[in-house]
Motif scaffolding. Structure first.
Motif, mmCIF file in Angstrom:
data_model
loop_
_atom_site.group_PDB
_atom_site.id
_atom_site.type_symbol
_atom_site.label_atom_id
_atom_site.label_comp_id
_atom_site.label_asym_id
_atom_site.label_seq_id
_atom_site.Cartn_x
_atom_site.Cartn_y
_atom_site.Cartn_z
ATOM 1 N N THR A 111 1.318 6.880 -6.758
ATOM 2 C CA THR A 111 0.099 6.738 -7.554
ATOM 3 C C THR A 111 0.240 7.450 -8.891
ATOM 4 O O THR A 111 1.124 8.278 -9.090
ATOM 5 N N ALA A 112 -0.662 7.145 -9.798
ATOM 6 C CA ALA A 112 -0.590 7.696 -11.150
ATOM 7 C C ALA A 112 -0.723 9.209 -11.164
ATOM 8 O O ALA A 112 -0.237 9.874 -12.098
ATOM 9 N N ASP A 113 -1.371 9.791 -10.169
ATOM 10 C CA ASP A 113 -1.503 11.249 -10.137
ATOM 11 C C ASP A 113 -0.251 11.915 -9.587
ATOM 12 O O ASP A 113 -0.205 13.142 -9.441
ATOM 13 N N GLY A 114 0.775 11.109 -9.284
ATOM 14 C CA GLY A 114 2.046 11.663 -8.849
ATOM 15 C C GLY A 114 2.183 11.831 -7.365
ATOM 16 O O GLY A 114 3.232 12.263 -6.880
ATOM 17 N N ASN A 115 1.149 11.522 -6.596
ATOM 18 C CA ASN A 115 1.230 11.637 -5.147
ATOM 19 C C ASN A 115 1.903 10.408 -4.566
ATOM 20 O O ASN A 115 1.493 9.284 -4.834
ATOM 21 N N GLU A 116 2.949 10.613 -3.768
ATOM 22 C CA GLU A 116 3.712 9.499 -3.242
ATOM 23 C C GLU A 116 2.926 8.774 -2.156
ATOM 24 O O GLU A 116 2.130 9.369 -1.435
ATOM 25 N N TYR A 117 3.155 7.492 -2.068
ATOM 26 C CA TYR A 117 2.566 6.697 -1.003
ATOM 27 C C TYR A 117 3.627 6.399 0.054
ATOM 28 O O TYR A 117 3.587 6.917 1.154
ATOM 29 N N LEU A 118 4.571 5.540 -0.322
ATOM 30 C CA LEU A 118 5.559 5.057 0.633
ATOM 31 C C LEU A 118 6.934 4.981 -0.026
ATOM 32 O O LEU A 118 7.040 4.773 -1.234
ATOM 33 N N ARG A 132 6.735 10.962 6.901
ATOM 34 C CA ARG A 132 5.357 10.830 6.420
ATOM 35 C C ARG A 132 5.233 9.728 5.387
ATOM 36 O O ARG A 132 4.147 9.161 5.198
ATOM 37 N N PHE A 133 6.317 9.427 4.689
ATOM 38 C CA PHE A 133 6.268 8.453 3.603
ATOM 39 C C PHE A 133 7.187 7.259 3.824
ATOM 40 O O PHE A 133 7.135 6.300 3.060
ATOM 41 N N ASN A 134 8.029 7.315 4.837
ATOM 42 C CA ASN A 134 8.979 6.245 5.084
ATOM 43 C C ASN A 134 8.251 4.988 5.557
ATOM 44 O O ASN A 134 7.540 5.012 6.560
ATOM 45 N N LEU A 135 8.450 3.914 4.838
ATOM 46 C CA LEU A 135 7.774 2.659 5.151
ATOM 47 C C LEU A 135 8.056 2.200 6.581
ATOM 48 O O LEU A 135 7.189 1.663 7.256
ATOM 49 N N ALA A 136 9.277 2.422 7.057
ATOM 50 C CA ALA A 136 9.637 1.983 8.399
ATOM 51 C C ALA A 136 8.847 2.708 9.482
ATOM 52 O O ALA A 136 8.656 2.182 10.583
ATOM 53 N N THR A 212 -4.644 -5.468 4.232
ATOM 54 C CA THR A 212 -5.232 -4.999 2.973
ATOM 55 C C THR A 212 -4.369 -3.909 2.365
ATOM 56 O O THR A 212 -4.131 -3.884 1.146
ATOM 57 N N ARG A 213 -3.878 -3.008 3.185
ATOM 58 C CA ARG A 213 -3.002 -1.950 2.689
ATOM 59 C C ARG A 213 -1.693 -2.523 2.159
ATOM 60 O O ARG A 213 -1.195 -2.097 1.106
ATOM 61 N N ILE A 214 -1.138 -3.498 2.874
ATOM 62 C CA ILE A 214 0.087 -4.149 2.417
ATOM 63 C C ILE A 214 -0.137 -4.793 1.047
ATOM 64 O O ILE A 214 0.708 -4.704 0.150
ATOM 65 N N ARG A 215 -1.283 -5.447 0.906
ATOM 66 C CA ARG A 215 -1.601 -6.076 -0.381
ATOM 67 C C ARG A 215 -1.719 -5.035 -1.492
ATOM 68 O O ARG A 215 -1.099 -5.176 -2.558
ATOM 69 N N ASP A 216 -2.510 -3.974 -1.257
ATOM 70 C CA ASP A 216 -2.860 -3.035 -2.321
ATOM 71 C C ASP A 216 -1.790 -1.993 -2.611
ATOM 72 O O ASP A 216 -1.699 -1.514 -3.743
ATOM 73 N N GLU A 217 -0.978 -1.641 -1.592
ATOM 74 C CA GLU A 217 -0.017 -0.566 -1.780
ATOM 75 C C GLU A 217 1.428 -1.046 -1.879
ATOM 76 O O GLU A 217 2.299 -0.267 -2.258
#
Length: 554
Positions: A111-118, A132-136, A212-217
């Protein structure tokens, strides 16, 4: 008597067209004279290789300090040789495959604030992965399984298997697709899951939220980060076929073999041009004119190419292998029948372009805050309310073209540096943008290996960097820095229609010659990927040969 062809544009499309025409002429015995005109002083289209200094090397053994120099591609920078079969065959023919080097095919979404998603770590071999962040591992592995099904089903909608239903229309958008998947997951996706042998509990009430998460993230950020996405409609407004035909060509249902161009993408184009010149004969010739902006005058019976400041030259046929708007500006329509001229002009005007910048820099504010989730490709995830955004992606060059699989390019690994594609130069700190080195500052061994003009002219001028000439003096303070402006056609419904119309014109002109003119270029076929450009060039060769046979018969 030799048949004379002019190719306007010295990017992948123009040079590959010259290559296929040369091969056809050599095998058929047809006398052919091919001249390629390129506006810039070097080959490349949307390719631009820069050389930068990151500091000085000190070995602690009493040896003098020496500059720590690296190169980077600002535009086109890698390909998938597992699916780019035409490109692999061409490169093998000219002896270039050994210059295609492997890279780490990994991605982070943040994200723009620098916090990782996946992070997509399937191909990670040198780095730190965090569950915590690994897509798998996300959502107990359920997210990854559903992504595979959603992805394959979308590809089957735009490119159905033989005997299947027709592809979805251009009016069917990415938003339509995801809305349908969220509303009726089982009805949309269950059959594909069964074919893939992926077990999904369709009674799970969390599935709509996962999609929805797959679409947005995942998909909206990925599509926003594609060079052909419409920045007026955002990813949801794009025809489904635009991104998923791109994925189909890029992936092809096989394990990717992603490679970068050793010494830069311009290096391979220069090698292709040199190979064609070396394999020219008295009967079949290929020559190139660089720094040659031209005007093309077409009439039903003749073609005249006039380079700026030079005398006009007559050709039997002209192939326009450049952007639609550049083709529109280069063509003089006065000699073309009015109805045909209007058809060509209206088709070219249907194609809209966006401008963006490629910048080589050290501004890590554009990357996730957690350095452990830095990946080769780093995709910015926009808030859901701000999905209509110009794309932005950052490449960590130390993973891309300076990686552990290639020890000569990774003898230190630091300092980290990046190439970012973004809509506004002001988004990067000016003092973090690296300086583009000129020839005198580059060691001789690199000067010999790197593409022609990658390290020159002097940093005070910028005429050779993408389409930077179009910004005038807007960025005068950035002169000499390692950046370039590129333009890309928006692959919306208007462009897709223009592609079909222009292919029909080419086909009709080959069958029943109207005028000595054909159209190629990346905009004419899909997203203009290397493989699609080569496919178009092969079609141009077929059309040209039909034209030549009818011309000689008539």
């Amino acid at each position: 008597m030799s048949f004379h062809i002019a190719i306007i544009g010295g990017g992948v499309s123009g040079l590959s067209a010259a290559y296929y025409l040369q091969q056809q002429a050599l095998s058929s015995g047809q006398a052919l004279d091919i001249t390629v005109y390129e506006r810039k002083p070097q080959f490349g289209g949307n390719a631009d290789t820069v050389v930068v200094k990151l500091g000085t090397l000190q070995d602690g053994q009493g040896q003098p300090e020496r500059p720590f120099i690296r190169w980077a591609d600002l535009g086109v920078n890698d390909v998938n040789l597992a699916t780019y079969v035409k490109l692999a065959a061409l490169m093998k023919d000219i002896g270039y495959l050994q210059h295609m080097k492997p890279l780490q095919d990994t991605t982070s979404y943040f994200t723009a604030d620098g916090n990782e998603y996946l992070t997509d770590d399937a191909a990670l071999y040198n780095g730190v992965s965090d569950a915590r962040f690994n897509l798998a591992a996300a959502d107990g592995g359920e997210l990854s399984k559903l992504i595979t099904v959603v992805h394959q089903h979308a590809i089957e909608l735009v490119a159905p298997p033989a005997g299947g239903p027709p592809p979805v229309p251009v009016s069917y958008t990415v938003a339509h697709y995801f809305d349908s998947c969220i509303t009726n997951p089982e009805g949309m996706l269950a059959a594909t899951a069964r074919r893939l042998k992926i077990q999904i509990n369709w009674g799970d009430p969390a599935i709509p939220a996962r999609i929805t998460r797959i679409r947005d993230e995942i998909y909206y950020p990925r599509i926003s980060a594609m060079y052909f996405t419409d920045n007026e409609t955002g990813p949801g407004g794009m025809p489904l076929q635009s991104p998923f035909q791109y994925y189909r060509v890029q992936e092809g249902g096989v394990t990717p073999d992603r490679r970068y161009f050793e010494y830069g993408s311009q290096h391979w184009l220069q090698a292709l041009a040199r190979w064609m010149e070396q394999h020219s004969t008295d009967k079949v010739k290929v020559q190139h004119h660089m720094g040659a902006a031209v005007k093309v005058t077409i009439s039903p019976a003749s073609a005249v190419v006039t380079p700026a400041g030079s005398a006009p030259r007559h050709f039997d046929l002209v192939l326009m292998a450049l952007h639609a708007d550049d083709a529109l500006a280069a063509l003089d329509f006065n000699g073309i029948p009015p109805d045909t001229a209007r058809t060509i002009q209206s088709t070219l005007r249907q194609v809209r372009y966006t401008r963006s910048y490629g910048v080589c820099h050290t501004d890590d504010r554009l990357l996730p805050r957690n350095r452990n989730v830095w990946r080769t490709y780093n995709v910015l995830v926009h808030p859901q309310s701000q999905q209509v955004q110009p794309y932005r992606m950052s490449y960590v060059e130390n993973f891309h073209q300076n990686d552990p699989l290639n020890k000569p390019l990774d003898h230190i690994g630091l300092p980290m540096f990046f190439t970012t594609l973004l809509p506004d130069l002001k988004q990067i700190q000016a003092n973090a943008v690296l300086t583009r080195l000129n020839g005198d500052e580059v060691p001789q061994h690199l000067r010999d290996a790197l593409p022609h003009l990658a390290h020159g002219p002097a940093p005070s001028s910028h005429p050779h960097t993408g389409y930077s000439h179009e910004v005038g003096s807007t960025h005068a303070a950035m002169a000499g820095k390692a950046w370039a402006m590129f333009k890309h056609n928006v692959l919306n419904s208007h462009c897709i229609d223009a592609q079909a119309r222009m292919q029909a014109f080419n086909q009709d002109n080959a069958q029943q010659p109207l005028m000595p003119l054909f159209f190629g270029g990346g905009w004419t076929n899909g997203a203009g990927l290397h493989e699609q450009c080569l496919t178009q060039s092969q079609l141009l060769t077929q059309w040209t040969w039909r034209y030549i046979s009818r011309h000689q018969a008539g």
